[in-house]
Design an enzyme around this catalytic site. Structure first.
Site, PDB file in Angstrom:
ATOM      1  N   TYR A  73       2.290  -0.763   3.444  1.00 54.14           N
ATOM      2  CA  TYR A  73       3.381  -0.685   2.476  1.00 54.14           C
ATOM      3  C   TYR A  73       4.564   0.029   3.121  1.00 54.14           C
ATOM      4  O   TYR A  73       4.398   0.843   4.038  1.00 54.14           O
ATOM      5  CB  TYR A  73       2.959   0.118   1.247  1.00 54.14           C
ATOM      6  CG  TYR A  73       2.168  -0.628   0.208  1.00 54.14           C
ATOM      7  CD1 TYR A  73       2.632  -1.818  -0.331  1.00 54.14           C
ATOM      8  CD2 TYR A  73       0.971  -0.109  -0.286  1.00 54.14           C
ATOM      9  CE1 TYR A  73       1.919  -2.481  -1.323  1.00 54.14           C
ATOM     10  CE2 TYR A  73       0.248  -0.766  -1.280  1.00 54.14           C
ATOM     11  CZ  TYR A  73       0.726  -1.946  -1.787  1.00 54.14           C
ATOM     12  OH  TYR A  73       0.027  -2.609  -2.769  1.00 54.14           O
ATOM     13  N   GLU A 119      -0.995   4.185  -5.786  1.00 49.42           N
ATOM     14  CA  GLU A 119      -1.273   5.538  -6.269  1.00 49.42           C
ATOM     15  C   GLU A 119      -0.285   6.527  -5.663  1.00 49.42           C
ATOM     16  O   GLU A 119      -0.602   7.668  -5.373  1.00 49.42           O
ATOM     17  CB  GLU A 119      -2.727   5.950  -5.964  1.00 49.42           C
ATOM     18  CG  GLU A 119      -3.756   5.208  -6.768  1.00 49.42           C
ATOM     19  CD  GLU A 119      -3.845   3.721  -6.415  1.00 49.42           C
ATOM     20  OE1 GLU A 119      -3.585   2.883  -7.303  1.00 49.42           O
ATOM     21  OE2 GLU A 119      -4.155   3.398  -5.263  1.00 49.42           O
ATOM     22  N   ASN A 177       5.062  -6.903  -5.608  1.00 51.55           N
ATOM     23  CA  ASN A 177       3.658  -6.500  -5.518  1.00 51.55           C
ATOM     24  C   ASN A 177       2.984  -6.575  -6.887  1.00 51.55           C
ATOM     25  O   ASN A 177       3.396  -5.887  -7.812  1.00 51.55           O
ATOM     26  CB  ASN A 177       3.552  -5.056  -4.999  1.00 51.55           C
ATOM     27  CG  ASN A 177       2.118  -4.643  -4.725  1.00 51.55           C
ATOM     28  OD1 ASN A 177       1.431  -5.261  -3.915  1.00 51.55           O
ATOM     29  ND2 ASN A 177       1.663  -3.596  -5.390  1.00 51.55           N
ATOM     30  N   GLU A 178       1.967  -7.434  -7.016  1.00 53.00           N
ATOM     31  CA  GLU A 178       1.157  -7.537  -8.233  1.00 53.00           C
ATOM     32  C   GLU A 178       2.028  -7.558  -9.496  1.00 53.00           C
ATOM     33  O   GLU A 178       1.769  -6.842 -10.462  1.00 53.00           O
ATOM     34  CB  GLU A 178       0.167  -6.370  -8.311  1.00 53.00           C
ATOM     35  CG  GLU A 178      -0.930  -6.435  -7.272  1.00 53.00           C
ATOM     36  CD  GLU A 178      -1.985  -5.352  -7.461  1.00 53.00           C
ATOM     37  OE1 GLU A 178      -3.141  -5.564  -7.060  1.00 53.00           O
ATOM     38  OE2 GLU A 178      -1.645  -4.275  -8.003  1.00 53.00           O
ATOM     39  N   GLU A 255      -5.922  -7.734  -0.984  1.00 51.02           N
ATOM     40  CA  GLU A 255      -6.450  -6.391  -1.213  1.00 51.02           C
ATOM     41  C   GLU A 255      -7.908  -6.528  -1.617  1.00 51.02           C
ATOM     42  O   GLU A 255      -8.201  -6.879  -2.763  1.00 51.02           O
ATOM     43  CB  GLU A 255      -5.678  -5.643  -2.312  1.00 51.02           C
ATOM     44  CG  GLU A 255      -4.295  -5.177  -1.924  1.00 51.02           C
ATOM     45  CD  GLU A 255      -3.678  -4.278  -2.992  1.00 51.02           C
ATOM     46  OE1 GLU A 255      -4.426  -3.752  -3.844  1.00 51.02           O
ATOM     47  OE2 GLU A 255      -2.441  -4.123  -2.979  1.00 51.02           O
ATOM     48  N   TYR A 321     -10.494   7.429  -0.743  1.00 52.39           N
ATOM     49  CA  TYR A 321     -10.728   6.075  -1.277  1.00 52.39           C
ATOM     50  C   TYR A 321     -12.149   5.550  -1.015  1.00 52.39           C
ATOM     51  O   TYR A 321     -12.430   4.387  -1.220  1.00 52.39           O
ATOM     52  CB  TYR A 321      -9.697   5.113  -0.689  1.00 52.39           C
ATOM     53  CG  TYR A 321      -9.331   3.966  -1.611  1.00 52.39           C
ATOM     54  CD1 TYR A 321      -8.338   4.108  -2.565  1.00 52.39           C
ATOM     55  CD2 TYR A 321      -9.972   2.735  -1.530  1.00 52.39           C
ATOM     56  CE1 TYR A 321      -8.000   3.071  -3.420  1.00 52.39           C
ATOM     57  CE2 TYR A 321      -9.645   1.687  -2.379  1.00 52.39           C
ATOM     58  CZ  TYR A 321      -8.663   1.862  -3.318  1.00 52.39           C
ATOM     59  OH  TYR A 321      -8.331   0.839  -4.167  1.00 52.39           O
TER      60      TYR A 321
END
Length: 833
Positions: A73, A119, A177-178, A255, A321
């Site tokens: 990103y 996040e 994005n999404e 993803e 994560y």
């Protein structure tokens, strides 16, 4: 001659790039790299979550897993922290990260937003956009789009020369994005596409990602479409619709979630290693490209951790994560399982695993002997003002202090903070009254009787801005109103406090050092335990000496809530509630000899942090106890001090006070899964359970087995505030049931907003083996779910509070995304009341 030499030098730099220029395109059911079929095996990593000296090590770790690409990103708010001020240096040097990838034989996929989620604070959007109160984020708002174009141009100046067509490593660029999780707006997506195509060239492969349930909402015909889903998902089901629409297109999971992110006050999230590896192997066996999100998560240093919605769920500092490469760059079970499987899909032996860049060390306890009250960090003040947000005061991160003069109220009253973002501590003069925590959806507390002229002081700390969904427009501070209500002589009296003195207290190193230096220079302004306005809250500074450096983990469990700086580096936020109790300190940010540490604690350390200095204080005196008023607000040092022997020499209170300093230590391993919450996360309070024995359901029946959304329509509309789903049986023989997502529809069949939803009651929630609480059914994430506790008997009941009365005509239900949809409900009843 100088011009000739300069020309030769330029050609020497440019010519190799020209010679290596290539192409990445879409072929028949495959990607093509320089005309040859190519399966993308991408590792998602985030350069600002890794200290720059460790970048190359993490890249080499990804390569040793058999990955051929890195996916990154680009974070707008990192690169433009103030409007018009851009930074692509140091840990923000994204071009250098891409060059290091190429140096190590890796390609790069760039995802430049403008929104990224991740996040990350506000999903990557800069806070200063909110200074324009009517701005429409992620839409064709003129100001928003103007700033987007400027940002994307600045990023392209760094990265466009590094596309594969120019001899660089960048093979694909993502458009937004999404977006399907935010809305439906093809015109907006098209404008972002046109901007990126102009900047990166007509030959650059552009793509957009979304979920299988919503990708058609914004899919553009001339973009590559990719799917996002997680460990355990039914892969054929995830690509089913895409293959129907584009049977000849290459397939890619952009993803594939290896684990999940952690929230303050909830257990550490994990996903099974075998399930992750099996999913990747299935994709490789079917010639499906993937990006493993995350392969290495790293750390959300400083104030960059975001928050999730509905409700408010701030993310912890660690972005481990549960990824194959852990937070500090080490190997895990997932790493070795994945490496073994990936070797089967490589013609050459995988590269050796690189050695760690730093050893692990621990640091013995040391004291932080300098202290300054938090008010010394104030850098601006407005007087006699209406309530202002942090953004209106020109501040991005930190705290705000609101002070108002109180009327005389002769009895107890209720103080209500309407939309206080995020963590408020309430004082009347210097007396601590209590806290109001947005995480717990708290809005009010009780005040004792007060005299006219006393001051109400509210210290508000902002945590990360929401990074997902429509709630990303997340203002900080007290964003609506402050009211007082009481009952007097049989009448209800209320006050709306409208005039305030407001201080801003930025969260940055310069502010912390200025406050501490001021306190040290002027002892009269040194706020000790006795005279401090906000007892315990403030800045603490200490030093430790190292003979050797290495990675370490600062144990913050005895401290309250705040931020840490070491040698000028913002390490991240801490909060004693957990689950994260340690902060990762990279060895590359430490030095041999003297190291400085500053802790901003907005609550104050606990008695445990003072244990070493209390021991020393007891050595000074055995004639009296340490005075209780000298202890931090949260406890009394006197409680642990034995009575003194009368024969011991006396000591002054000031000597005892000066000897009391909180301490810290570090350890050689992290603690990411230790909760110290005051309140249970379960929603099983018997008082909240409705009596449905005599109630009539609005609908009852059976859900169909298998994956995918199902809509249950009522026989007419029903008005109510609460929706109760009673699971009478499951599709399997097991008693456990699960729901991934729920929506309710209004009388016209439109899905209602879930921003104000909370869980009223759940008879059973699994928290011993994960975070499967009831709020997962409206967390905007299809891969998370509510699940009843293991072996808990049927029936099961989940009750949702919609926040206000609504007219409802239908319910949308989504079972778990894994193959065969485990935990699916069979027989059900639905109630609205």
């Amino acid at each position: 001659m100088k011009k000739v030499r300069l020309l030769l030098a330029t050609l020497l730099l440019v010519f190799p790039l020209m010679m290596q220029a290539g192409d990445f395109t879409v072929g028949h059911k495959t990607f093509l790299l320089n005309g040859e079929p190519f399966v993308v095996k991408a590792a998602e990593v985030h350069y600002p979550r890794i200290p720059r000296p460790y970048w190359e090590h993490r890249i080499q770790m990804c390569k040793s897993l058999g990955m051929n690409t890195l996916c990154i990103y680009v974070f707008w708010n990192l690169h433009e922290p103030r409007e018009g001020q851009f930074d692509f240096t140091g840990n923000s040097d994204v071009a250098e990260f891409c060059r290091l990838a190429q140096k190590n034989g890796m390609y790069v996929i760039v995802r430049p937003g403008p929104y990224v989620c991740a996040e990350w604070e506000m999903g990557g959007l800069p806070w200063w956009l909110l200074k324009k109160k009517d701005i429409r984020l992620r839409e064709q708002d003129p100001y928003f789009m103007e700033r987007v174009r400027i940002f994307e141009e600045k990023v392209a100046e760094q990265l466009a020369p590094l596309t594969i067509q120019n001899g660089g490593p960048i093979i694909m660029v993502q458009v937004e994005n999404e977006y399907g999780s935010y809305g439906e707006d093809k015109a907006y997506i098209a404008e972002i596409r046109d901007c990126l195509r102009h900047l990166y060239g007509a030959k650059q492969t552009l793509f957009q990602c979304d979920w299988s349930s919503n990708f058609e909402l914004n899919g553009l015909d001339d973009l590559v479409w990719t799917m996002n889903f997680g460990t355990g998902a039914n892969i054929d089901e995830q690509f089913k619709r895409l293959k129907q629409l584009r049977p000849d297109a290459p397939l890619m999971c952009s993803e594939f979630w290896s684990g999940w992110f952690d929230k303050w006050g909830a257990n550490h999230e994990t996903r099974p290693a075998k399930d992750m590896v099996d999913g990747i192997e299935e994709m490789l066996s079917k010639n499906i490209s993937f990006s493993l999100y995350m392969t290495h998560g790293g750390t959300s240093f400083g104030h960059w951790a975001g928050a999730n919605s509905p409700g408010f769920a701030p993310d912890v500092t660690s972005y481990d994560y549960d990824a194959p490469i852990n937070e500090y760059g080490g190997t895990t079970e997932k790493f070795f399982r994945l490496r073994k499987m990936m070797q089967k899909y490589s013609k050459e032996p995988l590269p050796a695993i690189p050695a760690p860049p730093a050893m692990m060390i621990s640091i013995p306890p040391f004291e932080l002997t300098e202290r300054a009250d938090i008010i010394l960090g104030a850098d601006s003040l407005v007087m006699n003002s209406p309530l202002l947000t942090m953004e209106e005061m020109g501040q991005g991160w930190g705290s705000m202090l609101y002070i108002a003069t109180l009327p005389e109220i002769t009895s107890e009253s209720v103080l209500t903070l309407n939309e206080c973002h995020d963590y408020a501590q309430v004082f009347v003069d210097t007396a601590y009254i209590g806290k109001i925590d947005r995480v717990r959806n708290e809005k009010s507390l009780r005040l004792p009787a007060v005299k006219k002229g006393q001051e109400l002081r509210i210290l508000v700390e902002a945590m990360g801005r929401i990074n997902f969904g429509r709630a990303i427009k997340d203002y900080k501070g007290i964003t609506e109103s402050v009211t007082l209500t009481t009952e007097q002589d049989g009448h209800e009296l209320s006050w709306n406090l409208k005039r305030w003195n407001i201080f801003t207290i930025p969260d940055n190193l310069a502010t912390a050092r200025r406050a501490l230096d001021l306190a040290q220079r002027d002892s009269s302004s040194m706020f000790n335990f006795q005279s401090s306005i906000f007892k315990g809250s403030g800045y603490y500074r200490g030093y430790f000496t190292l003979k050797k450096t290495g990675d370490t983990f600062l144990n913050m469990e005895a401290w309250g809530k705040g931020q840490v700086y070491i040698n000028g580096h913002a390490i991240g936020r801490f909060w004693s509630i957990g689950p994260q109790q340690t902060l990762y300190v990279p060895g590359c940010w430490l030095k041999k000899g003297k190291n400085e540490i500053i802790v901003l604690d907005v609550v104050g350390p606990s008695l445990q942090a003072y244990a070493p200095s209390i021991t020393n204080a007891l050595k000074l005196t055995s004639t009296r106890k340490i005075p209780s008023q000298r202890a931090p607000r949260s406890s009394s040092a006197a409680s642990s001090a034995p009575s003194a022997a009368s024969s011991a020499p006396s000591v002054t209170l000031s000597e005892v006070e000066r000897s009391l300093s909180p301490s810290l230590f570090s350890q050689n391993h992290p603690e990411l899964d230790k909760l110290n919450t005051e309140k249970s996360r379960l929603h099983n309070n018997p008082a909240d359970c409705p009596d449905l024995n005599s109630a009539t359901p609005v609908v009852e029946g059976q859900f169909a087995p298998g994956n995918g959304w199902q809509t249950i329509r009522f026989n007419g509309s029903k008005r109510g505030r609460f929706v109760a789903i009673q699971a009478l049986s499951s599709q399997s023989e097991k008693p456990e049931v699960a729901i991934a997502e729920l929506y309710v529809r209004d009388a016209d069949g439109n899905r209602l907003s879930r921003e104000s939803w909370t869980v009223e009651y759940a008879d059973s929630e699994e928290i011993n083996r994960g975070n499967f609480t009831g709020d997962k059914v409206f967390d905007l994430q299809e891969s998370t779910y509510w699940q009843s506790a293991r072996k808990s008997p049927l029936p099961h009941l989940l009750v949702i509070d919609l926040g206000s009365e609504q007219t409802i005509s239908a319910l949308d239900y989504l079972p778990r995304a894994e193959s065969s949809a485990p935990g699916s409900i069979k027989n059900f009843k639905i109630f609205v009341y």
